[in-house]
Design a protein around this motif. Structure first.
Motif, short mmCIF file in Angstrom:
data_model
loop_
_atom_site.label_atom_id
_atom_site.label_comp_id
_atom_site.label_asym_id
_atom_site.label_seq_id
_atom_site.Cartn_x
_atom_site.Cartn_y
_atom_site.Cartn_z
N SER A 85 -25.46 -19.06 99.91
CA SER A 85 -25.53 -20.12 99.02
C SER A 85 -24.50 -20.70 98.14
O SER A 85 -23.55 -21.43 97.81
N ASP A 86 -24.93 -20.21 96.81
CA ASP A 86 -24.03 -19.80 95.91
C ASP A 86 -22.56 -19.22 96.26
O ASP A 86 -21.62 -20.00 95.39
N VAL A 87 -22.21 -18.24 97.00
CA VAL A 87 -21.16 -17.82 96.92
C VAL A 87 -20.36 -19.03 98.20
O VAL A 87 -19.38 -19.39 97.84
N ILE B 246 -16.87 -21.25 96.41
CA ILE B 246 -15.73 -21.07 97.28
C ILE B 246 -15.07 -22.18 97.76
O ILE B 246 -13.78 -23.01 97.34
N LEU B 247 -17.06 -23.41 97.73
CA LEU B 247 -15.65 -24.83 98.69
C LEU B 247 -15.40 -25.53 97.02
O LEU B 247 -14.65 -26.52 97.20
N ALA B 248 -16.36 -25.76 96.20
CA ALA B 248 -15.94 -26.42 95.14
C ALA B 248 -14.32 -26.26 94.56
O ALA B 248 -13.75 -26.59 93.79
N LYS B 249 -14.01 -24.44 93.56
CA LYS B 249 -13.02 -23.92 94.11
C LYS B 249 -12.06 -24.92 95.03
O LYS B 249 -10.77 -24.88 93.72
N ASP B 250 -12.13 -25.29 96.06
CA ASP B 250 -11.10 -25.55 97.11
C ASP B 250 -11.05 -27.61 96.95
O ASP B 250 -10.94 -28.18 97.30
N SER C 126 -16.56 -14.56 102.39
CA SER C 126 -15.56 -15.32 102.03
C SER C 126 -14.42 -15.11 102.53
O SER C 126 -12.46 -15.66 102.47
N ARG C 127 -13.87 -14.28 103.52
CA ARG C 127 -13.25 -13.73 105.07
C ARG C 127 -13.23 -15.39 105.89
O ARG C 127 -12.39 -15.45 106.41
N CYS C 128 -14.27 -15.31 105.88
CA CYS C 128 -14.40 -17.07 106.45
C CYS C 128 -13.59 -17.51 106.37
O CYS C 128 -13.24 -18.96 106.55
N LEU C 129 -14.23 -18.22 104.97
CA LEU C 129 -13.66 -19.82 104.28
C LEU C 129 -12.27 -19.42 104.26
O LEU C 129 -12.19 -20.57 104.08
N ASN C 130 -12.01 -18.17 103.31
CA ASN C 130 -10.16 -18.75 103.79
C ASN C 130 -9.77 -18.66 104.16
O ASN C 130 -8.82 -19.16 104.27
N GLU C 131 -10.13 -17.78 105.37
CA GLU C 131 -9.20 -18.21 107.27
C GLU C 131 -9.21 -19.60 107.28
O GLU C 131 -8.47 -20.12 107.52
#
Length: 158
Positions: free
Chosen positions: A67-69, A73-77, A148-153
Motif C-alpha cells: 500500500s505504501d508503494v 506512485i498514485l500521489a506522484k500522479d 510499478s509495472r502494473c501502475l505505470n502501464e
C-alpha cells in the motif's frame, strides 16, 4: 554426452532470461476521471537473500509494504490520498485493492504477480484493474517491480 549437457544448459539459460509477461489491463473507465483514492491497508513483507563466500555468509533484508508503494506512485500522479471513505466525495473516490495473484517459476527463480483494482466508491463498480509480475533479488523486489509495472502501464495507457 558433453554436447547434450551443453545444449541443455544453453536452452535452460535462454529460457530463464525470457521476459516477464505483459501487463494485463481492464479499463471500464479512466481512473483519471477520479480525484481521491482510498487504499486498503496491506501488511509489510520482509525478505532476505544471502550467499556464502569462502567461509563467510553475507545476507541482506528488504521490506516492502504494497500500500505504501501504491500510494507513492498514485500521489506522484496527482491523486489525493484520503485516510477514510467519505460519502460527500463518493463519486470522486476510488477504492484501491491489492492482492498477490500468482507465482511462476522462471529459470533459477520465480516471479510474483500482483493485481490492483480500482473500484468506484460511489457506483460500487470496477473502474479498472491491472495485473503484472515482477522478479528481483528478493520477494520484496518482486512485489515492488510488479506494482510499478502494473501502475505505470495503467496510468500511461490511453
Amino acid at each position: 554426452m558433453k554436447k547434450v549437457v551443453g545444449l541443455f544448459l544453453i536452452i535452460f539459460f535462454i529460457s530463464s532470461c525470457g521476459s516477464l509477461k505483459p501487463v494485463t489491463i481492464v479499463k471500464n473507465e479512466n481512473i483519471k476521471d477520479y480525484r481521491y483514492i482510498y487504499i486498503s491497508q496491506t501488511e509489510s513483507l520482509t525478505s532476505s537473500s544471502g550467499s556464502t563466500i569462502g567461509d563467510r555468509f553475507y545476507s541482506s533484508s528488504k521490506s516492502v509494504n504494497p500500500s505504501d508503494v501504491i500510494s507513492g506512485i498514485l500521489a506522484k500522479d496527482g491523486f489525493i490520498l484520503i485516510p477514510e471513505l467519505k460519502n460527500d466525495i463518493a463519486d470522486e473516490t476510488l477504492v484501491v485493492n491489492y492482492g498477490e495473484s500468482g507465482k511462476r517459476n522462471r529459470g533459477l527463480g520465480y516471479t510474483i504477480e500482483v493485481t490492483i483494482q480500482f473500484v468506484s466508491f460511489g457506483k460500487r463498480l470496477l473502474v479498472s484493474s491491472c495485473s503484472a509480475e515482477g522478479q528481483g533479488e528478493t520477494e520484496a523486489d518482486d512485489i515492488r517491480e510488479a506494482i510499478s509495472r502494473c501502475l505505470n502501464e495503467l496510468i500511461n495507457s490511453k
